[in-house]
Design an enzyme around this catalytic site. Structure first.
Site, mmCIF file in Angstrom:
data_model
loop_
_atom_site.group_PDB
_atom_site.id
_atom_site.type_symbol
_atom_site.label_atom_id
_atom_site.label_comp_id
_atom_site.label_asym_id
_atom_site.label_seq_id
_atom_site.Cartn_x
_atom_site.Cartn_y
_atom_site.Cartn_z
ATOM 1 C CG ASP A 93 1.688 0.428 7.721
ATOM 2 O OD1 ASP A 93 0.702 0.013 7.085
ATOM 3 O OD2 ASP A 93 1.635 1.344 8.553
ATOM 4 N N GLY B 293 -4.090 -0.743 5.140
ATOM 5 C CA GLY B 293 -3.760 -0.118 3.858
ATOM 6 C C GLY B 293 -2.634 -0.928 3.266
ATOM 7 C CG HIS B 294 -2.757 -4.602 2.987
ATOM 8 N ND1 HIS B 294 -3.386 -5.793 3.188
ATOM 9 C CD2 HIS B 294 -2.478 -4.123 4.217
ATOM 10 C CE1 HIS B 294 -3.485 -6.018 4.493
ATOM 11 N NE2 HIS B 294 -2.948 -5.021 5.139
ATOM 12 C CE LYS C 121 -0.206 -6.342 7.226
ATOM 13 N NZ LYS C 121 0.621 -5.218 7.705
ATOM 14 C CD GLN D 232 -5.263 -4.076 11.156
ATOM 15 O OE1 GLN D 232 -5.846 -5.126 11.327
ATOM 16 N NE2 GLN D 232 -5.587 -3.257 10.189
HETATM 17 P P1 GDP Z 1 1.202 -3.474 4.433
HETATM 18 O O1 GDP Z 1 0.186 -2.688 5.169
HETATM 19 O O2 GDP Z 1 1.939 -4.426 5.319
HETATM 20 O O3 GDP Z 1 0.675 -4.137 3.202
HETATM 21 O O4 GDP Z 1 2.308 -2.425 3.943
HETATM 22 P P2 GDP Z 1 2.021 -0.982 3.276
HETATM 23 O O5 GDP Z 1 1.612 -1.202 1.870
HETATM 24 O O6 GDP Z 1 1.177 -0.155 4.151
HETATM 25 O O7 GDP Z 1 3.467 -0.339 3.359
HETATM 26 C C1 GDP Z 1 4.586 -0.948 2.786
HETATM 27 C C2 GDP Z 1 5.182 0.002 1.721
HETATM 28 O O8 GDP Z 1 6.458 -0.467 1.339
HETATM 29 C C3 GDP Z 1 4.388 0.057 0.437
HETATM 30 O O9 GDP Z 1 4.504 1.347 -0.102
HETATM 31 C C4 GDP Z 1 5.073 -0.974 -0.472
HETATM 32 O O10 GDP Z 1 4.929 -0.677 -1.847
HETATM 33 C C5 GDP Z 1 6.494 -0.785 -0.043
HETATM 34 N N1 GDP Z 1 7.358 -1.986 -0.141
HETATM 35 C C6 GDP Z 1 7.041 -3.284 0.132
HETATM 36 N N2 GDP Z 1 8.139 -4.057 0.050
HETATM 37 C C7 GDP Z 1 9.173 -3.230 -0.263
HETATM 38 C C8 GDP Z 1 10.576 -3.412 -0.450
HETATM 39 O O11 GDP Z 1 11.117 -4.508 -0.333
HETATM 40 N N3 GDP Z 1 11.324 -2.299 -0.769
HETATM 41 C C9 GDP Z 1 10.767 -1.050 -0.868
HETATM 42 N N4 GDP Z 1 11.567 -0.031 -1.162
HETATM 43 N N5 GDP Z 1 9.451 -0.845 -0.694
HETATM 44 C C10 GDP Z 1 8.673 -1.911 -0.388
HETATM 45 P P1 IMO Z 2 -1.905 -2.490 7.853
HETATM 46 O O1 IMO Z 2 -2.758 -3.691 7.576
HETATM 47 C C1 IMO Z 2 -0.388 0.347 10.824
HETATM 48 C C2 IMO Z 2 -3.082 1.332 14.151
HETATM 49 C C3 IMO Z 2 -3.653 2.728 14.227
HETATM 50 C C4 IMO Z 2 -3.788 2.902 15.733
HETATM 51 C C5 IMO Z 2 -4.209 1.504 16.186
HETATM 52 C C6 IMO Z 2 -5.707 1.337 16.377
HETATM 53 O O2 IMO Z 2 -1.807 -1.531 6.720
HETATM 54 O O3 IMO Z 2 -0.571 -2.906 8.389
HETATM 55 P P2 IMO Z 2 -7.746 1.117 14.703
HETATM 56 O O4 IMO Z 2 -8.284 2.067 13.672
HETATM 57 O O5 IMO Z 2 -7.343 -0.199 14.157
HETATM 58 O O6 IMO Z 2 -8.659 0.988 15.897
HETATM 59 O O7 IMO Z 2 -6.419 1.842 15.266
HETATM 60 O O8 IMO Z 2 -3.758 0.609 15.170
HETATM 61 N N1 IMO Z 2 -3.324 0.624 12.871
HETATM 62 C C7 IMO Z 2 -2.385 0.398 11.963
HETATM 63 N N2 IMO Z 2 -1.090 0.769 11.900
HETATM 64 N N3 IMO Z 2 -0.908 -0.418 9.840
HETATM 65 C C8 IMO Z 2 -2.202 -0.829 9.887
HETATM 66 O O9 IMO Z 2 -2.729 -1.693 9.007
HETATM 67 C C9 IMO Z 2 -3.012 -0.391 10.946
HETATM 68 N N4 IMO Z 2 -4.306 -0.586 11.289
HETATM 69 C C10 IMO Z 2 -4.475 0.030 12.470
HETATM 70 O O10 IMO Z 2 -2.752 3.667 13.666
HETATM 71 O O11 IMO Z 2 -2.532 3.176 16.311
HETATM 72 MG MG MG Z 3 -0.363 -0.726 5.540
#
Ligand code: GDP
Ligand code: IMO
Ligand code: MG
Length: 427
Positions: free
Chosen positions: A13, A40-41, A16, A223
């Site tokens: 999170d 979850g991206h 990415k 991840q």
């Molecule tokens: P990922 O799993 O690595 O793709 O990240 P997620 O999408 O799960 O979580 C990142 C969150 O931060 C999302 O809601 C993005 O829209 C948000 N985000 C990404 N870059 C920035 C940033 O530079 N500033 C802010 N405020 N939000 C950001």
């Molecule tokens: P993105 O790509 C954050 C965590 C789960 C749990 C552990 C194992 O959005 O960064 P799993 O279902 O993979 O066997 O769970 O890994 N986990 C993540 N945490 N971001 C993710 O993906 C994750 N994918 C799995 O919360 O602790």
């Molecule tokens: Mg994510």
């Protein structure tokens, strides 16, 4: 032009999806190489917000071919609903390629994920419940179902039989659940075959030919480094290799082809699920990071655990991935703190430790050693260049860079594509 890897440098999170989407307009292929719909991206394009789980974030860039590599685990129902959801919003998904060697998350893998977590009780991992671990376990146990198996009913039936032989014993005798019928699973899986057929390809050949033709290929990790099955905080990890080496095995591209490895690094730290997290905050600061940063899971809706930046982890990510650059995200979230603590080392049983301890016991005992950096109050969300940032924000970035061991080549100051300060070009 060579290949780039973009991966999470912390516990996932990090942003990415946004980073991949940003580069998507300039690359020819974006490839997921591991994980599945545990990811979850979030991608924000103009006033549109997209939540992607299985599809590479490059799917939103019209010129880019999205690829699901052999190292990914695919839940066909999730994939098809993600595709139709995008189609309804006018996104063309017809270029998607899926490796015939990618493993399928079957309904029984999802069941096993849920029942084993329940059985673990207090010791649970806090998985996303999407069947990820059991599907990779089947792959390693050589009883997995692959995408190509959908096109041979007899082989598919034999494989589902073999997989369910043991699992049904386990489900009925150990977990007190009903047995799962082979025919029912086979019928469901065969129902996906025609719908997926247009996308199935020999992705290893496609990607290697593309690289020979000087096309730009971007590998997008799911991840993060500390969730890696080999290099993360085992057993509180996911069941694949998000680290850079995973891109080679998960896509069938040799390490000599990869020229750049970009670590996505949040300006503070978050984690979802169980496991050690030395800089975790249980106070108002943690609550504020969660609120301002919108730190709620895209996949499961769980609140993310929040804490200060941990330079020990960033250095470790540089080492195990051979990072060439960092993309620092969410700097804007830190606006308004008078002082910002940064963890520079750990104290473990009275000793100061500068590097991530390999021993799980030591890591569980690690207490953060903080250095205080001066904060800033100015709104930085409109900053377009490094010099637009207030002096203290510049110093925060520079200090993180020195501590983390690789140059920070871009800075996120908001969720949108354009809310980014580019310092060095990635391409
Ligand atoms: P990922 O799993 O690595 O793709 O990240 P997620 O999408 O799960 O979580 C990142 C969150 O931060 C999302 O809601 C993005 O829209 C948000 N985000 C990404 N870059 C920035 C940033 O530079 N500033 C802010 N405020 N939000 C950001
Ligand atoms: P993105 O790509 C954050 C965590 C789960 C749990 C552990 C194992 O959005 O960064 P799993 O279902 O993979 O066997 O769970 O890994 N986990 C993540 N945490 N971001 C993710 O993906 C994750 N994918 C799995 O919360 O602790
Ligand atoms: Mg994510």
């Amino acid at each position: 032009m060579p290949a780039l890897v973009l991966l999470g440098a912390q516990w996932g999170d990090e942003g990415k999806g946004k980073a991949t989407d940003l580069l998507g307009g300039s690359v020819d292929y974006v490839v997921r190489y591991q994980g599945g719909n545990n990811a979850g991206h979030t991608v924000v394009v103009g006033d549109q917000k997209y939540a992607l789980h299985l599809l590479p974030s490059g799917i939103l860039s019209p010129g880019c071919t999205p690829v699901i590599g052999n190292g990914v685990v695919v839940d066909p129902s999730v994939l098809l609903s993600e595709l139709s959801g995008l189609n309804e919003r006018g996104v063309d998904t017809s270029k998607l390629l899926i490796s015939g060697n990618a493993h399928i998350i079957t309904p029984y893998n999802v069941t096993v994920d849920k029942v084993t977590e329940r059985f673990l009780g207090k010791r649970k991992i806090g998985t996303t419940g999407r069947g990820i671990g059991p599907t990779y376990a089947d792959k390693i146990n050589r009883v997995g179902i692959r995408v190509q198996d959908l096109y041979d009913e007899s082989i598919l039936t034999q494989k589902v039989e073999a997989a369910l032989d043991v699992k049904n014993q386990m489900l009925t005798k150990l977990y007190n659940r009903r047995a799962i019928a082979v025919e029912q699973v086979v019928e469901e899986l065969l129902g996906y075959a025609d719908k997926l057929a247009p996308y199935v390809a020999d992705t290893v050949l496609v990607l290697n030919e593309a690289l020979e033709q000087d096309k730009v290929v971007l590998f997008e990790g799911g991840q993060g480094t500390l969730l890696d099955i080999d290099h993360g905080t085992y057993p509180f990890v996911t069941s694949s290799n998000p680290t850079a080496g995973g891109a080679c095995t998960g896509a069938g591209v040799g390490p000599t082809k990869i020229s750049r490895v970009i670590g996505i690094l949040k300006a503070y730290t978050t984690r979802v699920g169980a496991g050690p997290f030395p800089t975790e905050l249980f106070d108002e600061d943690g609550e504020a990071l969660r609120r301002i940063g919108g730190e709620r899971g895209v996949t499961t809706g769980r609140d993310r655990r929040c804490g200060w930046f941990d330079a020990v982890i960033a250095r470790y990510a540089t080492r195990v991935n051979g990072l060439t650059d960092f993309f620092l995200t969410k700097l804007d979230v830190l606006t308004g703190w008078e002082q910002i603590p940064v963890c520079v080392a750990y104290e473990i049983d009275g000793r100061r430790v500068e590097e991530l301890p390999y021993s799980q016991t030591d890591f569980h005992h690690a207490k953060p050693v903080y250095e205080m950096l001066p904060g800033w109050n100015e709104d930085i969300s409109k900053a377009k260049s490094f010099s637009d940032l207030p002096k203290n924000a510049q110093a925060y970035v520079k200090t993180l860079e020195e501590m983390s061991g690789a140059p920070i080549s871009a800075i996120g100051v908001g969720p949108g594509r354009t809310e980014t300060i580019e310092i060095n070009s990635f391409l």
